[in-house]
Design a protein around this motif. Structure first.
Motif, PDB file in Angstrom:
ATOM      1  N   LEU A 498       0.845  -1.185   0.000  1.00 37.65           N
ATOM      2  CA  LEU A 498       0.000   0.000   0.000  1.00 37.65           C
ATOM      3  C   LEU A 498       0.882   1.237   0.000  1.00 37.65           C
ATOM      4  N   LEU A 499       0.273   2.355  -0.305  1.00 35.50           N
ATOM      5  CA  LEU A 499       0.925   3.641  -0.128  1.00 35.50           C
ATOM      6  C   LEU A 499       0.354   4.306   1.115  1.00 35.50           C
ATOM      7  N   VAL A 500       1.195   5.023   1.818  1.00 38.31           N
ATOM      8  CA  VAL A 500       0.746   5.858   2.923  1.00 38.31           C
ATOM      9  C   VAL A 500       0.809   7.302   2.438  1.00 38.31           C
ATOM     10  N   VAL A 501      -0.316   7.988   2.517  1.00 43.57           N
ATOM     11  CA  VAL A 501      -0.404   9.365   2.037  1.00 43.57           C
ATOM     12  C   VAL A 501      -0.698  10.288   3.208  1.00 43.57           C
ATOM     13  N   VAL A 502       0.074  11.364   3.309  1.00 45.03           N
ATOM     14  CA  VAL A 502      -0.198  12.407   4.294  1.00 45.03           C
ATOM     15  C   VAL A 502      -1.186  13.377   3.647  1.00 45.03           C
ATOM     16  N   GLU A 503      -2.413  13.368   4.142  1.00 48.95           N
ATOM     17  CA  GLU A 503      -3.468  14.211   3.580  1.00 48.95           C
ATOM     18  C   GLU A 503      -3.569  15.466   4.448  1.00 48.95           C
ATOM     19  N   ALA A 504      -2.817  16.487   4.059  1.00 51.89           N
ATOM     20  CA  ALA A 504      -2.592  17.631   4.947  1.00 51.89           C
ATOM     21  C   ALA A 504      -3.880  18.351   5.321  1.00 51.89           C
ATOM     22  N   ASN A 505      -4.744  18.631   4.349  1.00 53.00           N
ATOM     23  CA  ASN A 505      -5.919  19.446   4.646  1.00 53.00           C
ATOM     24  C   ASN A 505      -7.064  18.666   5.283  1.00 53.00           C
ATOM     25  N   LYS A 506      -6.903  17.346   5.420  1.00 58.01           N
ATOM     26  CA  LYS A 506      -7.834  16.562   6.229  1.00 58.01           C
ATOM     27  C   LYS A 506      -7.184  16.103   7.525  1.00 58.01           C
ATOM     28  N   HIS A 507      -5.936  16.558   7.753  1.00 54.95           N
ATOM     29  CA  HIS A 507      -5.254  16.361   9.030  1.00 54.95           C
ATOM     30  C   HIS A 507      -5.133  14.885   9.385  1.00 54.95           C
ATOM     31  N   GLN A 508      -4.731  14.066   8.399  1.00 53.90           N
ATOM     32  CA  GLN A 508      -4.679  12.631   8.642  1.00 53.90           C
ATOM     33  C   GLN A 508      -3.695  11.937   7.710  1.00 53.90           C
ATOM     34  N   LEU A 509      -3.354  10.686   8.085  1.00 55.58           N
ATOM     35  CA  LEU A 509      -2.642   9.759   7.218  1.00 55.58           C
ATOM     36  C   LEU A 509      -3.640   8.711   6.750  1.00 55.58           C
ATOM     37  N   VAL A 510      -3.531   8.299   5.503  1.00 51.57           N
ATOM     38  CA  VAL A 510      -4.445   7.291   4.967  1.00 51.57           C
ATOM     39  C   VAL A 510      -3.650   6.269   4.164  1.00 51.57           C
ATOM     40  N   TYR A 511      -4.170   5.040   4.125  1.00 50.28           N
ATOM     41  CA  TYR A 511      -3.618   4.007   3.258  1.00 50.28           C
ATOM     42  C   TYR A 511      -4.297   4.098   1.895  1.00 50.28           C
ATOM     43  N   VAL A 512      -3.503   3.997   0.838  1.00 47.18           N
ATOM     44  CA  VAL A 512      -4.023   4.046  -0.530  1.00 47.18           C
ATOM     45  C   VAL A 512      -3.476   2.839  -1.285  1.00 47.18           C
ATOM     46  N   PRO A 513      -4.347   1.986  -1.829  1.00 42.04           N
ATOM     47  CA  PRO A 513      -3.842   0.839  -2.589  1.00 42.04           C
ATOM     48  C   PRO A 513      -3.231   1.264  -3.911  1.00 42.04           C
ATOM     49  N   ILE A 514      -2.249   0.504  -4.369  1.00 44.52           N
ATOM     50  CA  ILE A 514      -1.681   0.735  -5.691  1.00 44.52           C
ATOM     51  C   ILE A 514      -2.507  -0.083  -6.685  1.00 44.52           C
ATOM     52  N   PRO A 515      -3.245   0.563  -7.564  1.00 45.84           N
ATOM     53  CA  PRO A 515      -4.110  -0.192  -8.475  1.00 45.84           C
ATOM     54  C   PRO A 515      -3.293  -0.987  -9.488  1.00 45.84           C
ATOM     55  N   LYS A 516      -3.871  -2.123  -9.911  1.00 43.82           N
ATOM     56  CA  LYS A 516      -3.178  -2.927 -10.910  1.00 43.82           C
ATOM     57  C   LYS A 516      -3.106  -2.203 -12.250  1.00 43.82           C
ATOM     58  N   GLU A 517      -4.145  -1.423 -12.546  1.00 41.52           N
ATOM     59  CA  GLU A 517      -4.148  -0.619 -13.758  1.00 41.52           C
ATOM     60  C   GLU A 517      -4.385   0.830 -13.366  1.00 41.52           C
ATOM     61  N   ALA A 518      -3.414   1.677 -13.617  1.00 42.98           N
ATOM     62  CA  ALA A 518      -3.524   3.085 -13.258  1.00 42.98           C
ATOM     63  C   ALA A 518      -4.476   3.804 -14.218  1.00 42.98           C
ATOM     64  N   GLN A 519      -5.017   4.915 -13.733  1.00 39.13           N
ATOM     65  CA  GLN A 519      -5.904   5.732 -14.561  1.00 39.13           C
ATOM     66  C   GLN A 519      -5.095   6.557 -15.554  1.00 39.13           C
ATOM     67  N   GLN A 520      -5.757   6.929 -16.636  1.00 38.15           N
ATOM     68  CA  GLN A 520      -5.199   7.888 -17.577  1.00 38.15           C
ATOM     69  C   GLN A 520      -6.104   9.117 -17.571  1.00 38.15           C
ATOM     70  N   VAL A 521      -5.579  10.216 -17.077  1.00 40.77           N
ATOM     71  CA  VAL A 521      -6.356  11.446 -16.911  1.00 40.77           C
ATOM     72  C   VAL A 521      -5.800  12.514 -17.840  1.00 40.77           C
ATOM     73  N   ASP A 522      -6.697  13.257 -18.463  1.00 37.41           N
ATOM     74  CA  ASP A 522      -6.266  14.406 -19.254  1.00 37.41           C
ATOM     75  C   ASP A 522      -7.256  15.542 -19.048  1.00 37.41           C
ATOM     76  N   GLU A 523      -6.967  16.357 -18.065  1.00 41.68           N
ATOM     77  CA  GLU A 523      -7.764  17.556 -17.832  1.00 41.68           C
ATOM     78  C   GLU A 523      -7.052  18.789 -18.372  1.00 41.68           C
ATOM     79  N   GLY A 524      -6.006  18.542 -19.152  1.00 41.60           N
ATOM     80  CA  GLY A 524      -5.367  19.631 -19.866  1.00 41.60           C
ATOM     81  C   GLY A 524      -4.132  20.194 -19.201  1.00 41.60           C
TER      82      GLY A 524
END
Length: 653
Positions: A498-524
């Motif tokens: 897993l990844l551990v992410v420091v989510e600063a503006n929610k004042h917490q640490l969270v576990y984030v799974p590494i997906p087998k297939e990553a997303q492809q995003v294009d918002e420009g």
């Protein structure tokens, strides 16, 4: 002594226009309601380290002159995320801003005051006229002279009104953590005994000015280090004080045994590196004198070009000046701690065995430029991670870039860029690295397969760069300003980590799974939208105005104490006049076949207190000050454009 010179051409301050106000209890302010006060307009954006420095510089003045001085923060955003009013409110709380803030997302007030750089300060007198226009940081001493002058002048005229200002404190956020910055895994045996075999996580509880050790459930507090009161003090867990601590690194056990401490802490606002013994809880100072690295003394003060690379900056590490250290990582190849020195756009090194502080890469200019260490440019580097080959990956926040320090066997360093285009280019786009865009990343970690995960802070995402394919993808979205990302070291063998992410503006640490297939995003892809200055092709006269504060004198003991460094994007824009030379006047030649671009201008001026001796010379013990500002001036070339460009490093009206 130099004196403040006021012209008879008085300029009335423009009205304050924006989307809304913070820290006023819901009230809107205008200059008429502030008449009778000295008003200090601070044009800032919350991504900017120089702006954060100015916030701290102004606090003593705001406290001393609270009955006559009203600071108004004009937040004019650089990045798209900074235009989000929720994000701005969080930043105002995070940085403990105790003055009214105008939300200026369309840069209306920025344009009205012809601001060209973050930060910019404008002083308005009690009658509503502009008396000073200052760019960059380091102006607190000058303001400390100017404000009493204005008080005396307007008390005599009867135009000064004393009394409380319009600031209204917001409701504070509470919780175990407050705007956490970075996190560090402590394996079994290195942290608290209560952690057991699972180990624990040490977190910089940045908003509470302390460190917190959490169990792997991210809820159980196993210990705290630091009193929680902002300040600076060494000592035990209850007595030590920190000031917005950020990065952490656990030293190898043999190095820690020799050094006498386990963890190195980037104590950002104290401008120091601190050491923490996990056995005793004792915090000590390793490097830094607490003075922000702005001043260069002696003949090299304005024309240093990296002569100190690899050599200790000071014989005594407690005498060296640092500037907002933001992250730290252990380098096996350098056998030292590598430091992201965000405030001076450089990468430093710290040797626990000798205490030596060195420059590893970067010449101090802000921007994105690769090459040999001494020639490279960085921009507020804020995250570091070492890969299996011993190279260091860098989250270079202000260029929205992923960079790499390639370290040779001979300890030579070359800088390469994997993702990112420049200071004003950002976005949310996956795909080939040359076309991909990030937005102000603050954290980075190396995944087990050799790819790199990035805390893409202002996109609220974790991104992945694959060096094997040269592509960027998205691992997770919907996070609230993730400031760090780390590979979880507690996963069961055979399972995906897993990844551990420091989510600063929610004042917490969270576990984030590494997906087998990553997303492809294009918002420009996007660029910072600022007014472009129309200039004519051919000769352009550049003037940077600087007036030393009352009581200071230009430090001409080693020749001209002023300097300009000029370049352009694209390079073809600037036909002649680029490079570095003394003086604050320069004639540039602009190409006729380049429609638009950016002029990169760095100005410096050195001044000292005095003179005090009979000959009017500056005594050796005089306090000296370096004024510096970097501008990126977007220009569009047209036949009827301006042939003169005037900038204020410290302009007085």
């Amino acid at each position: 002594m130099s004196e403040t010179v006021r012209t008879h051409h008085r300029v009335r301050a423009s009205e304050l226009v924006g989307r809304g106000w913070l820290n006023t209890g819901g009230k809107s302010l205008d200059l008429e309601s502030l008449r009778g006060k000295i008003v200090l307009l601070d044009f800032w954006t919350f991504c900017c380290i120089n702006c954060l420095h100015v916030l701290d510089e102004l606090r003593p003045l705001e406290q001393e002159y609270s009955d006559v001085l009203v600071t108004v923060g004009v937040h004019s955003p650089k990045f798209e995320h900074e235009a989000d009013p929720v994000a701005l409110a969080a930043a105002v709380e995070r940085y403990e801003i105790r003055h009214p803030v105008l939300d200026d997302p369309e840069l209306e007030t920025w344009k009205a005051y012809t601001a060209r750089a973050w930060p910019t300060l404008v002083v308005v007198d009690p009658e509503g006229y502009i008396v000073a226009h200052l760019s960059g940081e380091g102006h607190a001493d000058g303001l400390a002279v100017l404000i009493p002058e204005l008080i005396a002048e307007h008390e005599a005229k009867g135009t000064l009104h004393r009394g409380d200002g319009p600031y209204v404190a917001p409701e504070p956020t509470s919780g175990t953590l407050r705007f956490p910055g970075k996190a560090l895994y402590l394996p079994a045996g290195r942290g608290s005994e209560a952690a057991g075999d699972a180990g624990s996580w040490l977190v910089t509880d940045t908003g509470h000015h302390r460190l917190v050790e959490l169990s792997t459930d991210f809820e159980t507090v196993l210990g705290t280090y630091g009193s929680g009161e902002k300040g600076y003090a060494d000592g035990g867990p209850a007595d030590a004080r920190f000031n917005e601590p950020q990065g952490l690194v656990l030293l190898p056990q043999d190095v820690a045994d020799q050094a006498g401490y386990d963890v190195v802490i980037a104590d950002s606002v104290n401008h120091r590196l601190r050491g923490l013994s996990l056995r005793t809880g004792e915090a000590t100072t390793l490097a830094g004198n607490g003075i922000q690295r702005l001043l260069e003394t002696g003949p090299a003060r304005v024309d240093e070009e990296g002569a100190a690379y690899g050599a200790a900056l000071e014989a005594d590490p407690l005498k060296v000046a640092l500037s907002s250290p933001w992250d730290v990582v252990w380098s096996a190849k350098l056998n030292a701690v590598v430091v992201a020195m965000a405030g001076v756009h450089q990468i430093f090194g710290f040797d626990p065995a000798t205490g030596a502080v060195t420059i590893v890469a970067g010449n101090g200019l802000e921007g994105l430029l690769d090459g040999p260490a001494a020639e490279a440019w960085f921009a507020q580097s804020s995250g570091l991670a070492e890969d299996a080959d011993g190279n260091i990956w860098v989250a270079d926040s202000e260029t929205s870039a992923l960079r790499k320090l390639v370290i040779g066997e001979d300890r030579s360093v070359t800088v390469e860029s994997a993702v990112g285009k420049g200071l004003f280019d950002f976005g949310f786009r996956d795909g080939p690295a040359a076309e991909a865009r990030l937005q102000h990343p603050l954290g980075v970690t190396v995944l087990p397969d050799g790819s790199v995960a990035i805390a893409d802070t202002y996109n609220g995402a974790v991104r992945r760069y694959d060096p094997a394919t040269g592509t960027v993808s998205t691992l997770a979205r919907g996070l609230s300003e993730p400031s760090d990302v780390i590979v979880d070291h507690t996963h069961v063998a055979g399972e995906e980590p897993l990844l551990v992410v420091v989510e600063a503006n929610k004042h917490q640490l969270v576990y984030v799974p590494i997906p087998k297939e990553a997303q492809q995003v294009d918002e420009g892809a996007a660029q910072t939208q600022r007014p472009k200055s129309p200039v004519a092709p051919g000769l352009l006269s550049l003037t940077v105005r600087f007036t030393a504060p009352t009581g200071q004198k230009l430090d001409d003991r080693w020749g001209d104490p002023t300097q300009l460094k000029i370049s352009s994007t694209p390079p073809e824009l600037l036909v002649a006049g680029g490079g570095t030379s003394v003086g604050l006047l320069r004639t540039l030649e602009l190409a006729s076949d380049v429609p638009e671009g950016v002029l990169h201008i760095t100005a410096r001026a050195a001044a000292c207190d005095g003179p005090e001796d009979a000959d009017g010379e500056i005594p050796d013990h005089a306090a000296c000050h370096l004024y510096q500002q970097d501008w990126g001036i977007p220009v569009t070339l047209q036949p009827d454009g301006d042939t003169e460009l005037v900038l204020d490093l410290r302009g007085m009206d």
